[in-house]
Structure formats: structure tokens, C-alpha cells
Write an enzyme that holds these catalytic residues in place. Structure first.
Site, short mmCIF file in Angstrom:
data_model
loop_
_atom_site.label_atom_id
_atom_site.label_comp_id
_atom_site.label_asym_id
_atom_site.label_seq_id
_atom_site.Cartn_x
_atom_site.Cartn_y
_atom_site.Cartn_z
N GLY A 206 2.73 -1.07 4.34
CA GLY A 206 2.76 0.34 3.97
C GLY A 206 4.20 0.79 3.73
N GLY A 207 4.79 1.40 4.75
CA GLY A 207 6.11 2.02 4.61
C GLY A 207 7.16 1.13 3.97
CG HIS B 10 -5.87 2.02 4.96
ND1 HIS B 10 -5.45 3.01 5.82
CD2 HIS B 10 -4.87 1.12 4.91
CE1 HIS B 10 -4.24 2.72 6.26
NE2 HIS B 10 -3.86 1.58 5.72
N GLY C 296 2.19 2.51 10.78
CA GLY C 296 3.13 3.61 10.62
C GLY C 296 3.82 4.03 11.90
CG ASN D 11 -1.73 1.24 1.38
OD1 ASN D 11 -1.83 2.03 0.45
ND2 ASN D 11 -2.32 1.42 2.56
CD1 TRP D 12 3.65 1.08 -2.70
CD2 TRP D 12 3.51 2.03 -4.73
NE1 TRP D 12 4.37 0.31 -3.58
CE2 TRP D 12 4.30 0.88 -4.83
CE3 TRP D 12 3.28 2.79 -5.87
CZ2 TRP D 12 4.87 0.45 -6.03
CZ3 TRP D 12 3.83 2.38 -7.08
CH2 TRP D 12 4.63 1.22 -7.15
CE LYS D 13 -0.17 3.38 4.72
NZ LYS D 13 -0.12 3.53 6.17
CD GLU E 279 -3.62 -2.38 7.29
OE1 GLU E 279 -2.53 -2.65 6.79
OE2 GLU E 279 -4.23 -1.31 7.06
CB SER F 289 4.90 -1.51 12.09
OG SER F 289 4.50 -0.16 12.31
CD GLU G 29 -3.00 5.69 6.51
OE1 GLU G 29 -2.99 5.74 5.28
OE2 GLU G 29 -2.07 5.21 7.20
P1 PGA Z 1 2.65 0.49 7.67
O1 PGA Z 1 1.20 0.66 7.01
O2 PGA Z 1 3.21 -0.82 7.14
O3 PGA Z 1 3.44 1.68 7.22
O4 PGA Z 1 2.45 0.44 9.15
C1 PGA Z 1 0.36 -0.43 6.82
C2 PGA Z 1 -0.93 0.04 6.20
O5 PGA Z 1 -1.43 1.11 6.58
O6 PGA Z 1 -1.51 -0.64 5.33
#
Ligand code: PGA
Length: 232
Positions: free
Chosen positions: A211-212, A84, A160, A6-8, A154, A190, A86
Site C-alpha cells: 500500500g503506502g 481488501h 497502514g 495498491n494505491w487505494k 494481509e 506495512s 478496507e
Molecule cells: P500498507 O497497505 O502497505 O500501507 O500497509 C497494504 C494494503 O492494504 O494492501
């Protein structure tokens, strides 16, 4: 095993192309990348499997800023993340809108990664299962155990933050989710090359939503390799 990156809101088309040039998905694991809308075409050109980060429930209409499932399918996108945290936190996404987006996407022919997970305050006040029941049942009541549906657990406090759920916490939540809805469950929050193998070794962890650590080809490759090894 499925690993989704997930590149956001990272990587415009040029950076997406550079990532795809440097990344080859390892054998033995399903890999998808989820770029921002403007970079979907660039990622698709590389031959990778590409998911969007959200999708609207209507086929078309007066919904400024939204993108529909038929539009994604026309481009060659094969699925979408939905719900998600966010989007729930910052953009007013609710269990109801998540269910509507999920149902429309599946009906149109997309795959869906539906995200659920408790906040820190909900976990600390003992309401993790209560929240998961509400989130999972709203999706289940809309679409059932659809064959193109995957759930992502999640925990919001792990996204994050560098604070991963322990393998035991993940396993416990995944087993609980599967008791409500019998579909594969990815872990997200994470996930890194250093912790991926232990998380993915849990019997009810069926992959990862990253994500990251999905932004760099080297770290994303290492996580995909850990998933391939766990599946072997
Ligand atoms: P993260 O994000 O790996 O940066 O914690 C995961 C996500 O939000 O899908």
C-alpha cells in the site's frame, strides 16, 4: 514473484502519469499497479500491467457506483484486487460477496488477488486460523485453485500501521492458507524497502501487496528489486 502496488484512493490521472513516467519495473519479477478507477487509463497508457481495486459480479445492471469485469477488460485492465480488508471494514464486503466478485472476475478472464487476514482482536483471541478458514474456503468453494487466482494474506492489524507481521508469522499463515487452497500467496501489511527482503525470503511468501510504500517510485522500485532478488 508478484509485487502489486495498491494505491487505494490516491493519485488522480495526472499523478498516476507522473508515477508511471518515473517507474520502470525491474526484470525478474511480475509487477502490477492498482490505481483508482479514474486513473486506470492513465496507468495503462504507460504500458504497465494494471489491476483494479475491486470488481462487481454482474456484467452490467442497476449497481450504482460499481464497475464490471467486461468494462475493465475493454479498457485493457488484466485483473483486480477483491475483498481488501478496507472494503470488508468500511463497505460491507462479506465472504459471500468476495466469493461472487472473485468468481465473476475469473470467469470473465481477469486475474484476481483475493485478500484475507485476521483483525488484531481475532489474532489475540486465538481465532486467526478460524477466520482464515472461513475467508479462504469461501473463495475456494466458489472457484477452486484457479490458475488466475492469487491470495493475499494481509493481517488487518498490520495494514497502514507500520506494524509488520514477523517473517515467521507471515510464513506460518501462508503455509496454513496454502494447505487450504494451493495457490500463490502474497504478503501485505506495512511492506517497506527495509523489511521486504526478509518477508520475501520465506518459502511460502510468493510476493507482496504493497500500500503506502507503492506510492513513491523509489520505495516501490526497491521492494520490486527485493522480490526479484528473492526469486533469483
Ligand atoms: P500498507 O497497505 O502497505 O500501507 O500497509 C497494504 C494494503 O492494504 O494492501
Amino acid at each position: 514473484m508478484l509485487v502489486a502496488g495498491n494505491w487505494k484512493m490516491h493519485k488522480g490521472p495526472a499523478e498516476a502519469r507522473a508515477f508511471c513516467d518515473a517507474f520502470t519495473p525491474p526484470a525478474g519479477v511480475d509487477v502490477v499497479v492498482c490505481p483508482p478507477y479514474v486513473s486506470l487509463a492513465a496507468a495503462l497508457a504507460s504500458g504497465l500491467t494494471v489491476y483494479a481495486q475491486s470488481v462487481h459480479w454482474a456484467r452490467e445492471g442497476a449497481y450504482t457506483g460499481e464497475v464490471s469485469a467486461p468494462m475493465l477488460l475493454e479498457l485493457g485492465v488484466t485483473g483486480s484486487i477483491v475483498g481488501h480488508s478496507e472494503r470488508r471494514q468500511y463497505f460491507g464486503e462479506t465472504d459471500d460477496s468476495v466469493a461472487r466478485r472473485t468468481a465473476a472476475a475469473l470467469e470473465a478472464g481477469l486475474g484476481v488477488i483475493a485478500c484475507v487476514g485476521e483483525s488484531e482482536e481475532e489474532r489475540e483471541s486465538g481465532r486467526t486460523e478460524f477466520v482464515l478458514v472461513l475467508q479462504v474456503e469461501s473463495v475456494r468453494d466458489a472457484v477452486g485453485a484457479h490458475e488466475r487466482l492469487v491470495v493475499a494474506y494481509e493481517p488487518v492489524w498490520a495494514i497502514g500501521t507500520g506494524r509488520t507481521a514477523t517473517a515467521e508469522q507471515a510464513q506460518e499463515a501462508h503455509a496454513f492458507i496454502k494447505s487450504l487452497l494451493d495457490r500463490p500467496v502474497l504478503y501485505g501489511g506495512s511492506v517497506k524497502p527495509e523489511n521486504a527482503a526478509e518477508l520475501l525470503a520465506q518459502p511460502d511468501v510468493d510476493g507482496a501487496l504493497v500500500g503506502g510504500a507503492s506510492l513513491e517510485p523509489s520505495s516501490f522500485t526497491a521492494i520490486c528489486e527485493a522480490a526479484a532478488a528473492a526469486a533469483a
